[in-house]
Scaffold this active site. Sequence first.
Site, PDB file in Angstrom:
ATOM      1  N   GLY A   1     -37.565  40.004-156.749  1.00 52.23           N
ATOM      2  CA  GLY A   1     -37.346  41.652-156.215  1.00 52.23           C
ATOM      3  C   GLY A   1     -37.930  41.486-154.913  1.00 52.23           C
ATOM      4  O   GLY A   1     -37.775  40.380-154.234  1.00 52.23           O
ATOM      5  N   PHE A   2     -38.078  42.602-154.287  1.00 52.22           N
ATOM      6  CA  PHE A   2     -38.809  42.466-152.836  1.00 52.22           C
ATOM      7  C   PHE A   2     -39.624  41.497-152.427  1.00 52.22           C
ATOM      8  O   PHE A   2     -39.565  40.809-151.363  1.00 52.22           O
ATOM      9  CB  PHE A   2     -39.062  43.876-152.168  1.00 52.22           C
ATOM     10  CG  PHE A   2     -38.208  45.118-152.197  1.00 52.22           C
ATOM     11  CD1 PHE A   2     -37.393  45.007-151.268  1.00 52.22           C
ATOM     12  CD2 PHE A   2     -38.064  46.127-153.131  1.00 52.22           C
ATOM     13  CE1 PHE A   2     -36.383  46.233-151.033  1.00 52.22           C
ATOM     14  CE2 PHE A   2     -37.185  46.835-153.240  1.00 52.22           C
ATOM     15  CZ  PHE A   2     -36.241  47.037-152.080  1.00 52.22           C
TER      16      PHE A   2
ATOM     17  N   ALA B   1     -41.994  48.977-151.403  1.00 52.95           N
ATOM     18  CA  ALA B   1     -41.245  47.789-150.993  1.00 52.95           C
ATOM     19  C   ALA B   1     -41.863  47.265-149.771  1.00 52.95           C
ATOM     20  O   ALA B   1     -41.963  45.860-149.749  1.00 52.95           O
ATOM     21  CB  ALA B   1     -39.841  48.022-150.799  1.00 52.95           C
TER      22      ALA B   1
ATOM     23  N   ASP C   1     -45.802  44.693-156.805  1.00 50.21           N
ATOM     24  CA  ASP C   1     -46.193  45.853-157.836  1.00 50.21           C
ATOM     25  C   ASP C   1     -47.273  45.386-158.836  1.00 50.21           C
ATOM     26  O   ASP C   1     -47.802  46.124-159.529  1.00 50.21           O
ATOM     27  CB  ASP C   1     -45.317  46.472-158.297  1.00 50.21           C
ATOM     28  CG  ASP C   1     -44.442  47.298-157.464  1.00 50.21           C
ATOM     29  OD1 ASP C   1     -44.992  47.611-156.011  1.00 50.21           O
ATOM     30  OD2 ASP C   1     -43.545  48.114-157.819  1.00 50.21           O
TER      31      ASP C   1
ATOM     32  N   GLU D   1     -36.666  63.327-155.278  1.00 51.12           N
ATOM     33  CA  GLU D   1     -35.206  63.211-155.015  1.00 51.12           C
ATOM     34  C   GLU D   1     -34.325  63.249-156.073  1.00 51.12           C
ATOM     35  O   GLU D   1     -33.318  63.868-155.677  1.00 51.12           O
ATOM     36  CB  GLU D   1     -35.206  61.529-154.564  1.00 51.12           C
ATOM     37  CG  GLU D   1     -36.083  61.389-153.027  1.00 51.12           C
ATOM     38  CD  GLU D   1     -36.265  59.785-152.758  1.00 51.12           C
ATOM     39  OE1 GLU D   1     -36.531  59.657-151.510  1.00 51.12           O
ATOM     40  OE2 GLU D   1     -36.271  58.819-153.718  1.00 51.12           O
TER      41      GLU D   1
HETATM   42  C1  LIG Z   1     -36.952  54.659-158.770  1.00 54.31           C
HETATM   43  C2  LIG Z   1     -37.987  53.673-157.908  1.00 54.31           C
HETATM   44  C3  LIG Z   1     -37.867  54.063-156.493  1.00 54.31           C
HETATM   45  C4  LIG Z   1     -38.749  53.664-155.647  1.00 54.31           C
HETATM   46  N1  LIG Z   1     -38.562  54.087-154.186  1.00 54.31           N
HETATM   47  C5  LIG Z   1     -39.156  53.552-153.344  1.00 54.31           C
HETATM   48  C6  LIG Z   1     -39.209  53.910-151.837  1.00 54.31           C
HETATM   49  O1  LIG Z   1     -38.345  54.910-151.811  1.00 54.31           O
HETATM   50  N2  LIG Z   1     -39.770  53.151-151.068  1.00 54.31           N
HETATM   51  C7  LIG Z   1     -40.486  52.204-151.227  1.00 54.31           C
HETATM   52  O2  LIG Z   1     -40.883  51.475-150.210  1.00 54.31           O
HETATM   53  N3  LIG Z   1     -40.704  51.754-152.559  1.00 54.31           N
HETATM   54  C8  LIG Z   1     -40.040  52.176-153.563  1.00 54.31           C
HETATM   55  N4  LIG Z   1     -39.980  51.949-154.919  1.00 54.31           N
HETATM   56  C9  LIG Z   1     -41.090  50.853-155.123  1.00 54.31           C
HETATM   57  C10 LIG Z   1     -40.547  49.392-154.974  1.00 54.31           C
HETATM   58  O3  LIG Z   1     -39.113  49.332-155.240  1.00 54.31           O
HETATM   59  C11 LIG Z   1     -41.403  48.409-155.416  1.00 54.31           C
HETATM   60  O4  LIG Z   1     -42.668  48.557-154.808  1.00 54.31           O
HETATM   61  C12 LIG Z   1     -41.033  47.047-155.084  1.00 54.31           C
HETATM   62  O5  LIG Z   1     -39.876  46.796-155.844  1.00 54.31           O
HETATM   63  C13 LIG Z   1     -41.991  45.979-155.532  1.00 54.31           C
HETATM   64  O6  LIG Z   1     -41.533  44.543-155.365  1.00 54.31           O
HETATM   65  P1  LIG Z   1     -41.785  43.837-156.428  1.00 54.31           P
HETATM   66  O7  LIG Z   1     -41.413  42.386-155.766  1.00 54.31           O
HETATM   67  O8  LIG Z   1     -43.203  43.530-156.560  1.00 54.31           O
HETATM   68  O9  LIG Z   1     -41.116  44.024-157.909  1.00 54.31           O
HETATM   69  P2  LIG Z   1     -39.618  44.513-158.275  1.00 54.31           P
HETATM   70  O10 LIG Z   1     -38.888  44.553-156.886  1.00 54.31           O
HETATM   71  O11 LIG Z   1     -39.757  45.221-159.241  1.00 54.31           O
HETATM   72  O12 LIG Z   1     -39.195  42.775-158.646  1.00 54.31           O
HETATM   73  C14 LIG Z   1     -39.589  42.254-159.705  1.00 54.31           C
HETATM   74  C15 LIG Z   1     -38.661  41.140-160.315  1.00 54.31           C
HETATM   75  O13 LIG Z   1     -39.264  40.493-161.224  1.00 54.31           O
HETATM   76  C16 LIG Z   1     -38.367  40.339-162.329  1.00 54.31           C
HETATM   77  N5  LIG Z   1     -39.143  40.022-163.524  1.00 54.31           N
HETATM   78  C17 LIG Z   1     -40.038  40.865-164.090  1.00 54.31           C
HETATM   79  N6  LIG Z   1     -40.617  40.297-165.273  1.00 54.31           N
HETATM   80  C18 LIG Z   1     -40.007  39.144-165.386  1.00 54.31           C
HETATM   81  C19 LIG Z   1     -40.111  38.224-166.402  1.00 54.31           C
HETATM   82  N7  LIG Z   1     -41.052  38.223-167.482  1.00 54.31           N
HETATM   83  N8  LIG Z   1     -39.279  36.966-166.241  1.00 54.31           N
HETATM   84  C20 LIG Z   1     -38.500  37.046-165.213  1.00 54.31           C
HETATM   85  N9  LIG Z   1     -38.394  37.847-164.252  1.00 54.31           N
HETATM   86  C21 LIG Z   1     -38.921  38.808-164.164  1.00 54.31           C
HETATM   87  C22 LIG Z   1     -37.736  41.539-162.475  1.00 54.31           C
HETATM   88  O14 LIG Z   1     -36.455  41.269-163.088  1.00 54.31           O
HETATM   89  C23 LIG Z   1     -37.255  41.739-160.953  1.00 54.31           C
HETATM   90  O15 LIG Z   1     -36.170  41.374-160.348  1.00 54.31           O
HETATM   91  C24 LIG Z   1     -39.424  52.599-155.955  1.00 54.31           C
HETATM   92  C25 LIG Z   1     -39.307  52.125-156.978  1.00 54.31           C
HETATM   93  C26 LIG Z   1     -38.454  52.472-158.297  1.00 54.31           C
HETATM   94  C27 LIG Z   1     -38.802  52.123-159.510  1.00 54.31           C
END
Ligand SMILES: Cc1cc2nc3c(=O)[nH]c(=O)nc-3n(C[C@H](O)[C@H](O)[C@H](O)COP(=O)(O)OP(=O)(O)OC[C@H]3O[C@@H](n4cnc5c(N)ncnc54)[C@H](O)[C@@H]3O)c2cc1C
Length: 436
Positions: free
Chosen positions: A11-12, A314, A298, A169
């Site tokens: 993810g991000f 993000a 997250d 939204e």
């Molecule tokens: C509908 C929605 C709208 C949003 N809008 C905004 C916005 O407008 N602006 C903003 O800044 N933020 C927004 N966010 C929040 C933002 O998307 C998150 O804060 C961000 O994605 C967090 O990044 P991350 O890398 O922690 O997790 P994520 O981007 O969620 O990535 C996690 C990754 O881990 C993988 N994963 C999880 N568990 C496992 C496992 N057991 N084994 C292998 N892979 C795994 C998943 O497949 C995923 O690819 C939004 C979120 C959602 C759901």
Amino acid sequence: MQQRIVVVGAGFGGLEVVKGLAGAPVDITFIDRRNHHLFQPLLYQVATASLATSEIAWPIRSLVWDRPGVTTVLANVTGVDAKRRLVLLEDGATVPYDTLVLATGARHAYFGHDEWEPYALGLKTLEDATTIRRRILVAFERAEQEADPEKQAALLTFVIVGAGPTGVELAGTIAELARDTLPREFRNIDTGRARVVLIEAGQRVLAGFPEDLSDYALRSLRKLGVEVELGRAVSDCSADSVTYGDIRLATRTIIWVAGVRASPAAEWLGAPADRVGRIQVMPDLTVPGHPEIFAIGDTVTVNGPDGKPAPGIAPAAKQEGRYVAAVIKQRLRGDAEPQPFHYRHQGSLAQIGKRRAVIDFGWMRLRGALAWWLWGIAHIYFLIGSRARLSVAINWLWVHARNQRSARLITQGEAQIESPENPTAKGAVKANSPLG
Ligand SMILES: Cc1cc2nc3c(=O)[nH]c(=O)nc-3n(C[C@H](O)[C@H](O)[C@H](O)COP(=O)(O)OP(=O)(O)OC[C@H]3O[C@@H](n4cnc5c(N)ncnc54)[C@H](O)[C@@H]3O)c2cc1C
């Protein structure tokens, strides 16, 4: 042998770690249970038929093809053996590491009411978005054929629970879909009569924004015809209704954007966690007692020097990812321990509908058309690659100028129509299936 870095989650946060380690003498294994990186901020546009899935998601392999030191693995991680430094995969395989980065994100949560999940659809993955799109479009189709006015009204009632940015939204866009895009195509119903109801337990919409921007958002939603119900918590969701306060509202479509729960990374490690399961990481983003394991995004909570936690958005995940890559490189060079992670907030944005958005930069607040243009430019900028940027820009211009939404496709099934009573009807994909 080079340092073995395993990054779980593309993810991000995870992607930023891998990007930040470009040029470092390390072997990286990049694991995700999906084959794509997803731009979640625009998921609601897929759910409301404005964008196609491929415009907001990219195959992970295509993002690291030019990095021979990065091996991509499609697998579901089910645990970590911290003593033996192994990542455990669902199929029984293990992946050894010297340094591990957990960036596994969060999912929607129902405040202890998981039984609501089949009726109140969450929005976190592409499958969730296309399931919601399907549910919305099927509701209009069934309403067109329904003779009973009560059933027709329930089909034409769309409920969104949670008035944060995504709820606002979604509500604004569903209202525009019903009032601007669909009316001319239906013969028996006036889609403009559809009710879009946004329910929020708190006292205002966009509670994370300054009050004047919340007020503007509320007025804008009402102008779009959205019914906003504040100060009422949902107490029940079922196949044909939602109950909030003392009201039971007949509906066939409930969308849940009210709560999140972290991935089980804290459980994998027995690490300290907050009430929604986020690991309470150290100021350098390592897991307490494990300097070789970082956790970001997250799935963690970390306080800044001012005592405020970094938000679950993000930019925070990306900044954490960049920080971790820098720490790993510092360690490889044998440099001194780094300064604690410090989150820098760049601003909060939310779109309410066509030509309406709010932006809070802290030092400046914007609303209305200018904010909407800036919102659009910022989102296009953060997409990956010129093709996606161009394609999204063209789609938005089309929505803007002609009210056309190109992705109005009912997929994931044939004649069998998935319904709330039968959410896994033949051909329908279960909303939470990890691999769809
Ligand atoms: C509908 C929605 C709208 C949003 N809008 C905004 C916005 O407008 N602006 C903003 O800044 N933020 C927004 N966010 C929040 C933002 O998307 C998150 O804060 C961000 O994605 C967090 O990044 P991350 O890398 O922690 O997790 P994520 O981007 O969620 O990535 C996690 C990754 O881990 C993988 N994963 C999880 N568990 C496992 C496992 N057991 N084994 C292998 N892979 C795994 C998943 O497949 C995923 O690819 C939004 C979120 C959602 C759901």
